[in-house]
Design a protein around this motif. Structure first.
Motif, PDB file in Angstrom:
ATOM      1  N   PRO A  32       0.848  -1.411   0.058  1.00 36.33           N
ATOM      2  CA  PRO A  32      -0.046   0.030  -0.018  1.00 36.33           C
ATOM      3  C   PRO A  32       1.035   1.367   0.090  1.00 36.33           C
ATOM      4  O   PRO A  32       1.887   1.374   0.490  1.00 36.33           O
ATOM      5  CB  PRO A  32      -0.733  -0.181   1.229  1.00 36.33           C
ATOM      6  N   HIS A  33       0.267   2.221  -0.593  1.00 32.92           N
ATOM      7  CA  HIS A  33       1.027   3.760  -0.589  1.00 32.92           C
ATOM      8  C   HIS A  33       1.158   4.079   0.919  1.00 32.92           C
ATOM      9  O   HIS A  33      -0.009   3.787   1.692  1.00 32.92           O
ATOM     10  CB  HIS A  33       0.261   4.601  -1.407  1.00 32.92           C
ATOM     11  N   HIS A  34       2.328   4.565   1.186  1.00 38.75           N
ATOM     12  CA  HIS A  34       2.394   4.852   2.520  1.00 38.75           C
ATOM     13  C   HIS A  34       3.475   6.011   2.516  1.00 38.75           C
ATOM     14  O   HIS A  34       4.215   6.345   1.697  1.00 38.75           O
ATOM     15  CB  HIS A  34       3.046   3.914   3.572  1.00 38.75           C
ATOM     16  N   ILE A  35       3.739   6.881   3.672  1.00 40.70           N
ATOM     17  CA  ILE A  35       4.819   7.973   3.889  1.00 40.70           C
ATOM     18  C   ILE A  35       5.814   7.260   5.149  1.00 40.70           C
ATOM     19  O   ILE A  35       5.158   6.864   6.135  1.00 40.70           O
ATOM     20  CB  ILE A  35       4.262   9.059   4.193  1.00 40.70           C
ATOM     21  N   ASP A  36       6.767   7.249   4.917  1.00 41.89           N
ATOM     22  CA  ASP A  36       7.854   6.780   6.176  1.00 41.89           C
ATOM     23  C   ASP A  36       7.815   7.907   7.140  1.00 41.89           C
ATOM     24  O   ASP A  36       7.865   8.782   6.749  1.00 41.89           O
ATOM     25  CB  ASP A  36       9.216   6.307   5.380  1.00 41.89           C
ATOM     26  N   MET A  79       5.031  10.188  -0.741  1.00 41.06           N
ATOM     27  CA  MET A  79       3.798   9.000  -0.797  1.00 41.06           C
ATOM     28  C   MET A  79       4.597   7.924  -1.758  1.00 41.06           C
ATOM     29  O   MET A  79       4.900   8.276  -2.857  1.00 41.06           O
ATOM     30  CB  MET A  79       2.335   9.480  -1.135  1.00 41.06           C
ATOM     31  N   GLY A  81       4.863   3.270  -2.800  1.00 42.66           N
ATOM     32  CA  GLY A  81       4.421   2.074  -2.763  1.00 42.66           C
ATOM     33  C   GLY A  81       4.484   1.091  -3.816  1.00 42.66           C
ATOM     34  O   GLY A  81       4.847   1.674  -4.829  1.00 42.66           O
TER      35      GLY A  81
END
Length: 118
Positions: A32-36, A79, A81
């Motif tokens: 899934p698309h995410h932000i670290d 963003m 993923g």
């Protein structure tokens, strides 16, 4: 886990980078698309199957042997993923075979070697 990184850093290992991590993604898998929320620069080295990787509002096809570098720090909020791992490797968008035995040695997967700056 953070303690291990700090311990390595003090002994000449890493020079401000986390130890490399290898991740394997089978055909059809996604992330899934995410932000670290940690680190700064991220370097990804890809081997095996091609994939569609989303980063910063763009989707790129990543092929075996490609490297991707982006700033994953919270201030940049990139963003990112994995949209999809392809069924086969490609080169320049065309289906291609990898060198003899390489895909089998990788377990028929996409393998990503990740290195992150602290």
């Amino acid at each position: 886990w953070r303690g291990q990184v700090a311990a390595h850093h003090g002994h000449g290992y890493g020079y401000g980078w986390m130890p490399p991590v290898g991740l394997a993604y089978p055909r059809g898998s996604t992330l899934p698309h995410h932000i670290d929320g940690m680190g700064r620069w991220v370097v990804l080295f890809s081997f095996g199957l091609s994939c569609d990787f989303h980063a910063g509002g763009r989707t790129l096809t990543i092929e075996s042997g490609d490297a991707l570098v982006f700033n994953g720090g919270p201030a940049h909020a990139v963003m990112h993923g994995l949209d999809r791992v392809h069924e086969a490797p490609s080169l320049g968008g065309e289906s291609r075979s990898l060198p003899d035995g390489m895909l089998e040695q990788l377990g028929g997967c996409r393998v990503s070697i990740q290195v992150r700056q602290l």
